[in-house]
Design a protein around this motif. Sequence first.
Motif, mmCIF file in Angstrom:
data_model
loop_
_atom_site.group_PDB
_atom_site.id
_atom_site.type_symbol
_atom_site.label_atom_id
_atom_site.label_comp_id
_atom_site.label_asym_id
_atom_site.label_seq_id
_atom_site.Cartn_x
_atom_site.Cartn_y
_atom_site.Cartn_z
ATOM 1 N N VAL B 30 -0.183 59.785 121.922
ATOM 2 C CA VAL B 30 -1.532 60.305 121.694
ATOM 3 C C VAL B 30 -2.032 59.796 120.348
ATOM 4 O O VAL B 30 -1.357 59.932 119.327
ATOM 5 C CB VAL B 30 -1.540 61.848 121.694
ATOM 6 N N PHE B 31 -3.207 59.193 120.387
ATOM 7 C CA PHE B 31 -3.857 58.736 119.158
ATOM 8 C C PHE B 31 -4.679 59.896 118.606
ATOM 9 O O PHE B 31 -5.476 60.498 119.317
ATOM 10 C CB PHE B 31 -4.774 57.549 119.473
ATOM 11 N N LEU B 32 -4.449 60.216 117.339
ATOM 12 C CA LEU B 32 -5.177 61.321 116.716
ATOM 13 C C LEU B 32 -6.192 60.715 115.745
ATOM 14 O O LEU B 32 -5.807 60.136 114.718
ATOM 15 C CB LEU B 32 -4.177 62.224 115.977
ATOM 16 N N GLY B 33 -7.456 60.795 116.107
ATOM 17 C CA GLY B 33 -8.493 60.175 115.295
ATOM 18 C C GLY B 33 -9.386 61.202 114.634
ATOM 19 O O GLY B 33 -9.251 62.419 114.847
ATOM 20 N N GLY B 34 -10.306 60.676 113.854
ATOM 21 C CA GLY B 34 -11.246 61.547 113.152
ATOM 22 C C GLY B 34 -11.453 61.033 111.745
ATOM 23 O O GLY B 34 -10.594 60.334 111.197
ATOM 24 N N SER B 35 -12.575 61.407 111.179
ATOM 25 C CA SER B 35 -12.890 60.897 109.842
ATOM 26 C C SER B 35 -12.005 61.562 108.797
ATOM 27 O O SER B 35 -11.280 62.524 109.096
ATOM 28 C CB SER B 35 -14.365 61.171 109.543
ATOM 29 N N ALA B 184 -1.606 59.810 113.954
ATOM 30 C CA ALA B 184 -2.899 59.867 113.282
ATOM 31 C C ALA B 184 -3.161 58.513 112.649
ATOM 32 O O ALA B 184 -2.280 57.961 111.979
ATOM 33 C CB ALA B 184 -2.895 60.956 112.216
ATOM 34 N N SER B 185 -4.335 57.981 112.884
ATOM 35 C CA SER B 185 -4.615 56.651 112.359
ATOM 36 C C SER B 185 -6.116 56.381 112.382
ATOM 37 O O SER B 185 -6.882 57.056 113.074
ATOM 38 C CB SER B 185 -3.883 55.608 113.220
ATOM 39 N N HIS B 186 -6.508 55.352 111.610
ATOM 40 C CA HIS B 186 -7.889 54.867 111.661
ATOM 41 C C HIS B 186 -7.958 53.479 112.283
ATOM 42 O O HIS B 186 -9.041 52.898 112.368
ATOM 43 C CB HIS B 186 -8.486 54.817 110.244
ATOM 44 N N HIS B 187 -6.801 52.930 112.661
ATOM 45 C CA HIS B 187 -6.748 51.557 113.172
ATOM 46 C C HIS B 187 -7.090 51.493 114.666
ATOM 47 O O HIS B 187 -6.487 52.205 115.475
ATOM 48 C CB HIS B 187 -5.342 50.982 112.987
ATOM 49 N N ALA B 188 -8.005 50.609 115.011
ATOM 50 C CA ALA B 188 -8.375 50.436 116.417
ATOM 51 C C ALA B 188 -7.178 49.930 117.232
ATOM 52 O O ALA B 188 -7.013 50.295 118.405
ATOM 53 C CB ALA B 188 -9.536 49.455 116.525
ATOM 54 N N ASP B 189 -6.357 49.107 116.578
ATOM 55 C CA ASP B 189 -5.191 48.573 117.284
ATOM 56 C C ASP B 189 -4.217 49.697 117.656
ATOM 57 O O ASP B 189 -3.640 49.701 118.752
ATOM 58 C CB ASP B 189 -4.489 47.534 116.408
ATOM 59 N N ASP B 190 -4.061 50.649 116.757
ATOM 60 C CA ASP B 190 -3.199 51.791 117.058
ATOM 61 C C ASP B 190 -3.769 52.584 118.236
ATOM 62 O O ASP B 190 -3.025 53.049 119.105
ATOM 63 C CB ASP B 190 -3.069 52.703 115.832
ATOM 64 N N ARG B 191 -5.078 52.724 118.242
ATOM 65 C CA ARG B 191 -5.729 53.440 119.339
ATOM 66 C C ARG B 191 -5.452 52.747 120.674
ATOM 67 O O ARG B 191 -5.175 53.392 121.676
ATOM 68 C CB ARG B 191 -7.245 53.518 119.089
ATOM 69 N N ARG B 192 -5.499 51.419 120.643
ATOM 70 C CA ARG B 192 -5.303 50.635 121.861
ATOM 71 C C ARG B 192 -3.889 50.816 122.438
ATOM 72 O O ARG B 192 -3.683 50.714 123.637
ATOM 73 C CB ARG B 192 -5.552 49.155 121.520
#
Lengths: 289, 204
Positions: B30-35, B184-192
């Motif tokens: 699970v990618f945990l995103g957010g500002s 938790a990350s801000h990287h698009a690659d991690d999200r992918r």
Amino acid sequence: MTPTAATATRAAGRREGGAGRRGGANAVGMVLALVRRDLGDPRQFRLPLLLDVAFGVVNLVVFLFISRVLTPATGTDLTRSPSYFDFVAVGITFLLVLQAASTQLTGRVIREQRSGTLELLAAQPVPVSALAIGTAGYPFLFVLLRSGVYLTILATVLGLRTEHADWWGVTVVLVAGSAAMMGVGIGLAAFTIAVGHGDGAARLVVVGLSFVSGTYFPVSELPGPLPELTAVLPSRIALDGLRAALTGGHWAWSAGALLAATALLLPVASWAFGRALRIAARRGTLKRD
Amino acid sequence: MLTVRRAQRRFGRRVIFTDLDLDVAAGARVFLGGSNGSGKTTLLRCLSGTLALSTGQATVGGHPVGSLPARRLTGVCLAPEQGLYEKLSARENVALVARLRLPRRAVAPAVAGLEEELDLTGYATVPVERCSAGMRARVSIARALVGGPALLLLDEPSRSLDDPSRLLLWQALDRRPELTCVIASHHADDRRRCQSALTLAAAA
């Protein structure tokens, strides 16, 4: 705040990772791992020991000269010690244990809170008692070494009278006294984690216990019922036992009382440590900036 | 593997997240995103048990987070450049956690394996205080993987990593298909690389 929900889907039923099934470390191994962590840093060990011995020798020499100038009033009960210097030298040696139990242990917990390592340890599968004793283990092992160095210097250089000393008794009382004080130290560490301000509380405990336990002067000089009331303090029992062992007196009762105090204090302090961790988790203070 | 129900965490009157539900199956990522400030680290701390939920509940493998069985199942890497014993080497930092999690005989092989896997060998004996942020992050990740946890919580693990190191991280995770991850990350690659995402909104 926005309500957020997500469901991560993947075929259920995969086997869980190994950690949940595999046999892990036992509690003794965990305590040893935490002590070994401190021994792995020689800078915590060599220079502090040298500096401490230098400080201790100067401190003892000051009292050696004080004892030559000032003489206790006639009839003062020095608990078997042949002179005031012999009396106070034992007090200063045990003061090391009081300091390990208070300022050193709370200082360590404060550092671990600030660096985030306490949070790391709290996230590991370590029982609270193992974490508490493992955290306190190194300061107390170190203080036993320091006490041994102090007593050696006192006996060989500064003229502490030891012709009737029962060194087996000295060792037993010192170890049992340190174990009992470890309970006090873990209690203070719990206070530090839950409330903060552990350094101030620790200084108060050192001054208070050294005042009422017979570190610098006999407890018989304390006013009112204090001499009787302080008889239950592990620090006073340890000091009385140490002085008895060094002068050929009976120390076994003191050692037994200290072991009983340890059996009572360590579980209570470990419970308090666990409560403190839960309080800190609730308040978000396991890591303090 | 990981279940969260009606979870809320607040500090005083400030609500960080509320009414949070989450189900993560074993082996899922699970990618945990957010500002910045949206509560990603706070949520990971709650899942690791080092921060209590204000309300609601969370379980790992059916055990309440923070309990001994849940901690046994969970590997944690919060603030990857911090939380290390500065005077100890990379190897000693990893070995400490290994000694807390594994039987004595399993410690050395586990540490050696992770050193190789995350390429720590070049600085394994150097005190962590002399390591760069990226090197420290790799030590923290290795430490979180010790003992083969079933759930891995990673807080911005790649923020200090260069491209080869990020590749090492993902290779390590790919070698563990049974491992459940919340990253938790801000990287698009991690999200992918994650199957699903949870985005926290910034607190008002």
